[in-house]
Design an enzyme around this catalytic site. Structure first.
Site, PDB file in Angstrom:
ATOM      1  N   LEU A  21       0.840  -1.195   0.000  1.00 43.97           N
ATOM      2  CA  LEU A  21       0.000   0.000   0.000  1.00 43.97           C
ATOM      3  C   LEU A  21       0.881   1.254   0.000  1.00 43.97           C
ATOM      4  CD1 LEU A  21      -2.747  -0.871   2.678  1.00 43.97           C
ATOM      5  CD2 LEU A  21      -2.885  -1.130   0.188  1.00 43.97           C
ATOM      6  N   ASP A  22       0.387   2.317  -0.646  1.00 44.09           N
ATOM      7  CA  ASP A  22       1.073   3.597  -0.587  1.00 44.09           C
ATOM      8  C   ASP A  22       1.180   4.058   0.867  1.00 44.09           C
ATOM      9  OD1 ASP A  22       1.155   3.610  -3.341  1.00 44.09           O
ATOM     10  OD2 ASP A  22      -0.618   4.903  -3.555  1.00 44.09           O
ATOM     11  N   THR A  23       2.142   4.920   1.140  1.00 41.93           N
ATOM     12  CA  THR A  23       2.376   5.394   2.505  1.00 41.93           C
ATOM     13  C   THR A  23       1.112   5.945   3.153  1.00 41.93           C
ATOM     14  OG1 THR A  23       4.696   5.910   2.048  1.00 41.93           O
ATOM     15  CG2 THR A  23       3.676   7.046   3.909  1.00 41.93           C
ATOM     16  N   THR A  30      -2.030   5.366   2.339  1.00 44.88           N
ATOM     17  CA  THR A  30      -3.201   4.492   2.240  1.00 44.88           C
ATOM     18  C   THR A  30      -3.194   3.546   3.429  1.00 44.88           C
ATOM     19  OG1 THR A  30      -3.218   4.578  -0.176  1.00 44.88           O
ATOM     20  CG2 THR A  30      -4.378   2.743   0.851  1.00 44.88           C
TER      21      THR A  30
END
Length: 316
Positions: A138-140, A142
């Site tokens: 996951l993106d930072t 998210t």
């Protein structure tokens, strides 16, 4: 944290019929890379208590144990102590909840304090000597469910599931504007934006990407309209949901990289609500859910505040 002697990583099987050991291991999904590591890097293949080569003929009922060598860990991954919200764990997988603001793996901007650092710290304490194999990154900014494979063989099996689109990932997002359709699919290729190492865009020469969208609610604040959507990923391109929603004119709230308004929330309003897949060793279907964090709950209209009533549900 001091490392002690490594405990071997084991997989156990029972032969269902007479079969050459090499063919049996292939049926069980053992990759050539994993088999090479077992043969030449300190692992063993044991049949009924005796070490055997892949040329051994198995009989029905034979017990096969694969002993994997300890995995080498790159210098960039440093073990750290920290809190982990664990949803499930066994010898093969670790499923956790990642908070917004925490990187999944170390990077130039986030070398420490990432989910991988803390999981590796847990591995050292547990004497589980493997690197951290992130299956669903996951993106930072998210939040939500992240799945970790606990050795390279399990990672291979999980990656194969994802490539065959048998791995289900569902998200909740809050986007700008009102989307009038109930359900629709975005199938647009995604590639890197020229001149940027981070930003992605829809472009004809990009990689195929598909996102299913289900509209579940609308709300309005100070004359500005917003939509709540549930999304199902069929591919896993970098920033896929963020790029697809921006492309149709409805960027995520808080997503300043892709033009989303930031006055209601300071990070992209995106949460991985659930993942479902076939367990790599038991073959049973498993599913894991993560509740909405408080910063996203605050955005829900009053009638949708109940966590129990707010489930991810796609038809078909």
């Amino acid at each position: 944290m001091k490392k002690s002697n490594p405990t071997p990583l084991l997989l156990k099987f029972i032969a269902e019929e007479q079969i050459l050991l090499r063919d049996f291991l292939k049926l069980k999904g053992l990759s050539k890379r994993a088999l090479t590591a077992v043969k030449f890097e300190g692992g063993r293949i044991i049949v009924n208590g005796e070490e055997r080569t892949v040329r051994w003929m198995l009989e029905q009922g034979d017990q096969v144990i694969i002993e994997f060598p300890p995995e080498e860990v790159g210098e960039g991954l440093v073990p750290e102590l920290g809190e982990l919200s664990i949803l499930a764990e066994d010898d093969s997988i670790l499923v956790v909840e990642k908070p917004a603001g925490q990187g999944t793996i170390p990077s130039r901007n986030h070398p420490n304090g990432t989910l991988a650092n803390i999981i590796f710290g847990k591995y050292v304490i547990d004497q589980h000597f493997a690197t951290v194999h992130v299956v669903t990154r996951l993106d930072t900014d998210t939040s939500g469910v992240v799945c970790i494979a606990k050795n390279r063989h399990i990672h291979h099996l999980m990656s194969t599931q994802m490539q065959q689109t048998r791995f289900d990932r569902r998200y909740i997002a809050f986007v700008s504007g009102w989307i009038l359709e109930d359900t629709f699919t975005i199938e647009m290729p995604i590639g890197r934006k020229d001149g940027s190492i981070i930003e992605r865009i829809v472009r004809p020469d990009g990689q195929y990407a598909r996102t299913d969208v289900l509209v579940t609610g609308h709300f309005e604040i100070d004359g500005s309209r917003y939509t709540i959507v549930q999304l199902q990923l069929h591919t896993g391109r970098t920033h896929q949901i963020r790029v697809h929603m921006e492309y149709i004119g409805h960027p995520l709230l808080g997503d300043d990289l892709y033009g989303g308004p930031c006055h209601l929330i300071s990070r992209q309003a995106l949460h991985c609500r659930s993942i479902s897949f076939k367990h790599p060793t038991t073959s049973k279907n498993v599913s894991f859910e993560s509740e909405l964090p408080q910063d996203l709950l605050k955005l829900l209209p009053m009638e949708m505040k109940s966590q129990e009533g707010y489930k991810v549900n796609f038809s078909g």
